[in-house]
Motif scaffolding. Structure first.
Motif, PDB file in Angstrom:
ATOM      1  N   TYR A  50      75.228  21.461  43.648  1.00  0.00           N
ATOM      2  CA  TYR A  50      74.558  20.078  44.007  1.00  0.00           C
ATOM      3  C   TYR A  50      75.334  19.432  45.068  1.00  0.00           C
ATOM      4  N   GLY A  51      74.663  19.052  46.175  1.00  0.00           N
ATOM      5  CA  GLY A  51      75.320  18.416  47.356  1.00  0.00           C
ATOM      6  C   GLY A  51      76.170  17.221  47.157  1.00  0.00           C
ATOM      7  N   GLY A  52      75.462  16.433  46.121  1.00  0.00           N
ATOM      8  CA  GLY A  52      76.623  15.304  45.743  1.00  0.00           C
ATOM      9  C   GLY A  52      77.805  15.452  45.332  1.00  0.00           C
ATOM     10  N   ALA A  53      78.075  16.794  44.793  1.00  0.00           N
ATOM     11  CA  ALA A  53      79.517  16.991  44.506  1.00  0.00           C
ATOM     12  C   ALA A  53      80.392  17.138  45.617  1.00  0.00           C
ATOM     13  N   ALA A  54      79.704  17.815  46.592  1.00  0.00           N
ATOM     14  CA  ALA A  54      80.839  18.043  47.794  1.00  0.00           C
ATOM     15  C   ALA A  54      80.859  16.748  48.528  1.00  0.00           C
ATOM     16  N   ILE A  55      79.892  15.897  48.720  1.00  0.00           N
ATOM     17  CA  ILE A  55      79.817  14.578  49.236  1.00  0.00           C
ATOM     18  C   ILE A  55      81.177  13.817  48.538  1.00  0.00           C
ATOM     19  N   ALA A  56      80.858  13.882  47.269  1.00  0.00           N
ATOM     20  CA  ALA A  56      81.810  12.670  46.532  1.00  0.00           C
ATOM     21  C   ALA A  56      83.194  13.395  46.459  1.00  0.00           C
ATOM     22  N   GLN A  57      83.455  14.829  46.322  1.00  0.00           N
ATOM     23  CA  GLN A  57      84.937  15.290  46.572  1.00  0.00           C
ATOM     24  C   GLN A  57      85.490  15.318  47.746  1.00  0.00           C
ATOM     25  N   CYS A  58      84.800  15.244  48.566  1.00  0.00           N
ATOM     26  CA  CYS A  58      85.434  15.303  49.744  1.00  0.00           C
ATOM     27  C   CYS A  58      85.964  13.565  50.006  1.00  0.00           C
ATOM     28  N   LEU A  59      85.129  12.616  49.633  1.00  0.00           N
ATOM     29  CA  LEU A  59      85.439  11.214  49.548  1.00  0.00           C
ATOM     30  C   LEU A  59      86.853  11.037  48.906  1.00  0.00           C
ATOM     31  N   VAL A 107      87.159  15.813  56.601  1.00  0.00           N
ATOM     32  CA  VAL A 107      87.249  16.898  55.442  1.00  0.00           C
ATOM     33  C   VAL A 107      86.447  17.820  55.541  1.00  0.00           C
ATOM     34  N   GLN A 108      87.202  19.253  55.473  1.00  0.00           N
ATOM     35  CA  GLN A 108      86.215  20.396  55.537  1.00  0.00           C
ATOM     36  C   GLN A 108      86.363  21.131  54.218  1.00  0.00           C
ATOM     37  N   ALA A 109      85.242  21.506  53.679  1.00  0.00           N
ATOM     38  CA  ALA A 109      85.068  22.183  52.274  1.00  0.00           C
ATOM     39  C   ALA A 109      84.851  23.548  52.352  1.00  0.00           C
ATOM     40  N   ARG A 110      85.920  24.463  51.910  1.00  0.00           N
ATOM     41  CA  ARG A 110      85.705  25.721  52.361  1.00  0.00           C
ATOM     42  C   ARG A 110      85.929  26.560  51.037  1.00  0.00           C
ATOM     43  N   GLN A 111      84.988  27.805  51.366  1.00  0.00           N
ATOM     44  CA  GLN A 111      85.191  28.807  50.160  1.00  0.00           C
ATOM     45  C   GLN A 111      85.200  30.308  50.924  1.00  0.00           C
ATOM     46  N   ARG A 112      86.231  30.933  50.517  1.00  0.00           N
ATOM     47  CA  ARG A 112      86.420  32.564  51.045  1.00  0.00           C
ATOM     48  C   ARG A 112      86.575  32.071  52.663  1.00  0.00           C
ATOM     49  N   SER A 204      83.143   7.363  44.758  1.00  0.00           N
ATOM     50  CA  SER A 204      82.918   8.558  44.457  1.00  0.00           C
ATOM     51  C   SER A 204      81.706   8.882  43.720  1.00  0.00           C
ATOM     52  N   ALA A 205      81.528   8.068  42.561  1.00  0.00           N
ATOM     53  CA  ALA A 205      80.349   8.133  41.892  1.00  0.00           C
ATOM     54  C   ALA A 205      79.176   7.708  42.599  1.00  0.00           C
ATOM     55  N   LEU A 206      79.368   6.706  43.223  1.00  0.00           N
ATOM     56  CA  LEU A 206      78.015   6.282  44.197  1.00  0.00           C
ATOM     57  C   LEU A 206      77.897   7.472  45.093  1.00  0.00           C
ATOM     58  N   ALA A 207      78.693   8.190  45.796  1.00  0.00           N
ATOM     59  CA  ALA A 207      78.228   9.166  46.623  1.00  0.00           C
ATOM     60  C   ALA A 207      77.742  10.290  45.877  1.00  0.00           C
ATOM     61  N   TYR A 208      78.178  10.631  44.652  1.00  0.00           N
ATOM     62  CA  TYR A 208      77.629  11.563  44.015  1.00  0.00           C
ATOM     63  C   TYR A 208      76.145  11.420  43.650  1.00  0.00           C
ATOM     64  N   MET A 209      76.008  10.192  43.117  1.00  0.00           N
ATOM     65  CA  MET A 209      74.648   9.861  42.878  1.00  0.00           C
ATOM     66  C   MET A 209      73.531   9.723  44.000  1.00  0.00           C
ATOM     67  N   SER A 210      74.274   9.393  45.254  1.00  0.00           N
ATOM     68  CA  SER A 210      73.236   9.266  46.504  1.00  0.00           C
ATOM     69  C   SER A 210      72.644  10.156  46.815  1.00  0.00           C
TER      70      SER A 210
END
Length: 358
Positions: A50-59, A107-112, A204-210
């Motif tokens: 879910y994209g909102g998770a990446a948005i919120a955790q970067c914030l 902020v960059q979110a990275r995997q592998r 962060s919660a608002l960013a997640y829900m947005s």
């Protein structure tokens, strides 16, 4: 393994959304590195998390690198690759600038080793605008308020997700022009966000829900069918298979309370329930692919709201074409304060003739 470190027990003093968005700071490696503490949600049928998770955790990560008297006022995000819910995410914060009035973080979110999501945020020092200000704000529309005690489906058909919402009828839904319509809903985080979370937890919660059903506004205003009974690739889970079963088990009154079911959906669901082969008789366009490309949030009153109290959102789309669509969103607190304005562009492709059902 979906987290780098074994998740701790759920903290009962925190709300569900706080527990979900918790980060672990990898200080021994780099104080500007963070990772998700708990597994992230992969919506059924979606390409990734879910994209909102990446948005919120970067914030959340960026907020931990600025002084307490600085508050985010804008963030500009790009979805680069689909996030894998089975692999931990590493968030790297770059301290681009720390000035007297403004601070900038990327902020960059990275995997592998690959970037899956990137965002640049700007923070402003509290009360740095001076005593005399130029001020105006959009007003909260006259709409029915939320109904206390009435729950709704979210997180892929579950009523136990970290936030809840209540959909309101689409404005101008009978208009032949999609650009005239507005999709509206009330939403809030479940439970009570802890005092220890501070204003950062609410942001962060608002960013997640947005990101909830944001680009989906285009499908709703065009009355596109978003649920198929069959799909060619049986190896992948599908929102169609998981959610459609729940929807078909509901009566009409229950369906009317589901935020992502509109009148056009309701009619099709009735026909499926009656045994009709909708795919054979319904010639209306069907979504082939719908993916968020970018996401922008402007925070207007970042310390003047609670994300665990009802907020009103209104979404509209000024343009769709060339396989993409644009959606604007305004978010208000219940007392009428404009909290945030959001913009999202997404990939919106229709199923082409000759293609099998999703």
């Amino acid at each position: 393994m979906s987290t780098l470190i074994r998740p701790p027990a759920v903290d009962p003093s925190q709300s569900a959304i706080e527990n979900l968005l918790e980060l672990t700071q990898l200080s021994d490696i780099d104080p500007d590195l963070f990772t998700n503490r708990r597994p992230l949600w992969h919506p059924p049928g979606a390409r990734g998390i879910y994209g909102g998770a990446a948005i919120a955790q970067c914030l959340s990560a960026a907020q931990r690198t600025v002084d307490e008297d600085f508050t985010v006022h804008s963030m500009h995000c790009y979805f680069v690759l689909a996030g894998n819910s089975e692999i931990p995410i590493i968030y790297h914060v770059e301290r681009v600038r720390s000035g007297k009035s403004f601070a900038t973080r990327t902020v960059q979110a990275r995997q592998r080793g690959k970037v899956i999501f990137t965002t640049t945020m700007s923070f402003v020092r509290q009360n740095s605008g001076g005593e005399q200000k130029v001020e105006h704000s959009a007003k909260l529309p006259q709409v029915p308020g939320p109904i206390e005690g009435l729950d709704d489906l979210d997180h892929g058909g579950s009523s136990s997700g970290p936030f809840q919402s209540q959909r309101i009828e689409i404005t101008n839904n009978d208009s032949p022009n999609a650009e005239d319509k507005k999709c509206r809903q009330w939403m809030k985080a479940r439970g009570r966000i802890s005092p220890a979370g501070g204003h950062q937890a609410h942001l962060s919660a608002l960013a997640y829900m947005s990101d909830s059903y944001f680009i989906g506004t285009i499908a709703r205003v065009h009355k596109l069918w978003r649920y198929s009974k069959t799909r060619k690739d049986k190896s992948k889970s599908s929102i169609d298979e998981d959610v459609l079963k729940k929807l078909l088990a509901m009566d009409d009154e229950e369906l009317k309370r589901v935020r992502f079911v509109d009148k056009a959906d309701l009619e099709r669901l009735r026909r499926i329930r009656n045994g009709e082969d909708v795919s054979a008789t319904d010639k209306s366009p069907e979504i082939g692919m719908m993916v968020s490309l970018d996401h922008t949030i402007y925070f207007h009153n970042p310390r003047a709201f609670r994300a665990d109290e009802w907020m009103f959102t209104e979404m509209e789309t000024p343009w769709t074409g060339d396989g993409r669509g644009l959606v604007f969103q305004k978010i208000f607190s219940r007392d009428g304060t404009l909290i945030a304005s959001c913009v999202q562009e997404g990939l919106v492709r229709l199923k082409q003739q000759g293609e099998s059902k999703l």
